[in-house]
Design a protein around this motif. Structure first.
Motif, PDB file in Angstrom:
ATOM      1  N   GLY A 139       0.655  -1.412  -0.303  1.00 14.52           N
ATOM      2  CA  GLY A 139      -0.022   0.016   0.055  1.00 14.52           C
ATOM      3  C   GLY A 139       1.046   1.336  -0.165  1.00 14.52           C
ATOM      4  O   GLY A 139       2.063   1.314   0.373  1.00 14.52           O
ATOM      5  N   GLY A 140       0.238   2.438  -0.324  1.00 21.50           N
ATOM      6  CA  GLY A 140       1.061   3.850  -0.324  1.00 21.50           C
ATOM      7  C   GLY A 140       0.098   4.625   0.187  1.00 21.50           C
ATOM      8  O   GLY A 140      -0.957   4.447   0.232  1.00 21.50           O
ATOM      9  N   ALA A 141       0.723   5.915   0.635  1.00 17.63           N
ATOM     10  CA  ALA A 141      -0.176   6.954   0.867  1.00 17.63           C
ATOM     11  C   ALA A 141      -0.404   7.811  -0.293  1.00 17.63           C
ATOM     12  O   ALA A 141       0.329   8.149  -1.005  1.00 17.63           O
ATOM     13  N   CYS A 142      -1.723   8.662  -0.058  1.00 19.28           N
ATOM     14  CA  CYS A 142      -1.864   9.785  -1.089  1.00 19.28           C
ATOM     15  C   CYS A 142      -2.533  10.933  -0.266  1.00 19.28           C
ATOM     16  O   CYS A 142      -2.848  10.819   0.941  1.00 19.28           O
ATOM     17  N   TYR A 143      -2.322  12.044  -0.962  1.00 17.83           N
ATOM     18  CA  TYR A 143      -2.873  13.110  -0.298  1.00 17.83           C
ATOM     19  C   TYR A 143      -3.945  14.051  -1.088  1.00 17.83           C
ATOM     20  O   TYR A 143      -3.642  14.767  -1.972  1.00 17.83           O
ATOM     21  N   THR A 172      -3.950   4.576   0.435  1.00 16.34           N
ATOM     22  CA  THR A 172      -4.843   5.057   1.441  1.00 16.34           C
ATOM     23  C   THR A 172      -4.617   6.557   1.824  1.00 16.34           C
ATOM     24  O   THR A 172      -3.381   7.055   1.605  1.00 16.34           O
ATOM     25  N   THR A 173      -5.696   7.387   1.821  1.00 19.87           N
ATOM     26  CA  THR A 173      -5.543   8.907   1.651  1.00 19.87           C
ATOM     27  C   THR A 173      -5.070   9.299   3.135  1.00 19.87           C
ATOM     28  O   THR A 173      -5.383   8.864   4.250  1.00 19.87           O
ATOM     29  N   GLN A 174      -4.450  10.556   3.192  1.00 11.49           N
ATOM     30  CA  GLN A 174      -4.177  11.513   4.435  1.00 11.49           C
ATOM     31  C   GLN A 174      -5.640  11.955   4.886  1.00 11.49           C
ATOM     32  O   GLN A 174      -6.561  11.911   4.264  1.00 11.49           O
ATOM     33  N   ALA A 220      -4.558  19.849   6.133  1.00 13.74           N
ATOM     34  CA  ALA A 220      -5.898  19.769   5.788  1.00 13.74           C
ATOM     35  C   ALA A 220      -6.652  21.043   5.915  1.00 13.74           C
ATOM     36  O   ALA A 220      -6.484  21.740   6.858  1.00 13.74           O
ATOM     37  N   ASN A 221      -7.512  20.947   5.092  1.00 16.38           N
ATOM     38  CA  ASN A 221      -8.779  22.229   5.397  1.00 16.38           C
ATOM     39  C   ASN A 221      -9.357  22.035   6.279  1.00 16.38           C
ATOM     40  O   ASN A 221     -10.066  20.691   6.202  1.00 16.38           O
TER      41      ASN A 221
END
Length: 286
Positions: A139-143, A172-174, A220-221
């Motif tokens: 898996g990897g992270a995404c933003y 998987t997202t932030q 993050a907003n």
């Protein structure tokens, strides 16, 4: 079981993240919390690696216990920015010996004082290394709002494509607090040819102090609707926890209603938060 196989199932999946203790003295309390979360029977649980790999020895122990004692599919985090190839190979060997076949490949946080990278600079390099070391599901992270170090979102998605092309099976997202940001991100990455499953990462904010830290960590907003919740309930811990769980649950419901079937909750080792969200989704998850 490999997470890539879980994500192929025609169902909504709910997973939880836990983190190892920072010191040996708190190991038992953390282990108890992770066991209580495991008792909720999530589709899988992820176990973090700690800043600079500082809690790496506990990652394997907790992940192994979750798998063997509670029959939970486990995703072990592995960061590389402060690691040598030998250290990464040793960690992968330990995971393999414990039957853990899912790894979340991360660059990791840059230590204070600057980068002390040994053999890796980017997560994509770690992905290739893991791919070469055995039959792991990666898996990897995404933003959704762009990585805090990226020049812009376009560049960030190009780097994400490199990571996926290196061998990521899913992303998987932030954390994000505005679902519209995620929907826009999903459109843009699909347009760029990134077709692997993307799990939406949700962080329940259960105390006011988390807000500043979450913004600093992720960029993050914070929607005005959520800021109003913090302003109104931030000085009432019980009310803030309840409101934070409800807000996160509403995010999850909206995601599922819009066809997003894979949700990951950053539980911060709080079984009551995980249980509260799961209970509110009991009919939805059937």
């Amino acid at each position: 079981m490999k997470i890539s196989e879980i994500l192929k199932q025609d169902k909504v999946t709910l997973s939880f993240e836990v983190f190892p203790p920072k010191t040996n003295s708190t190991y038992e309390s953390v282990a108890q919390a992770t066991q209580e979360i495991a008792a909720l029977h999530p589709d899988f649980m992820s176990v973090t690696y700690g800043a600079g790999g500082g809690t790496s020895e506990h990652t394997v122990h907790i992940a192994s216990d979750l798998k063997t004692q509670y029959d939970v599919t486990v995703l072990a985090h592995l960061s590389c920015v402060s690691s040598t190839r030998e250290q990464v190979a040793l960690m992968l060997q330990q995971l393999r010996q414990h039957g853990i076949e899912n790894v979340l490949a991360l660059r990791g946080d840059i230590p204070e004082g600057g980068c002390v990278a040994h053999d890796y600079r980017y997560a994509s390099e770690l992905v290739r290394e893991i791919k070469a070391q055995g039959d792991f599901c990666i898996g990897g992270a995404c933003y959704p709002e762009g990585h805090v170090e990226s020049v812009n979102k376009t560049e960030d998605i190009l780097h994400l494509k490199e990571k996926v092309d290196a061998g990521c099976d899913f992303l998987t997202t932030q954390m994000f607090f505005d679902n519209n940001i995620f929907y826009n991100f999903l459109y843009r990455v699909r347009e760029k040819g990134i077709q692997v499953p993307i799990i939406a990462g949700i962080m329940p904010i259960t105390n006011a102090k988390q807000v500043e830290r979450a913004i600093k960590m992720s960029g993050a907003n914070m929607p005005e609707r959520f800021r109003a919740i913090v302003d109104r309930f931030g000085n009432n811990p019980a009310a803030m926890k309840q409101a934070g769980v409800i807000y996160a649950t509403e995010q999850v419901i909206d995601l599922i209603a819009n066809g997003i079937n894979h949700i990951h909750i950053y539980t911060m080792n709080k079984p009551e938060v995980a249980a509260g969200i799961q209970a509110s989704l009991s009919e939805i998850l059937k």
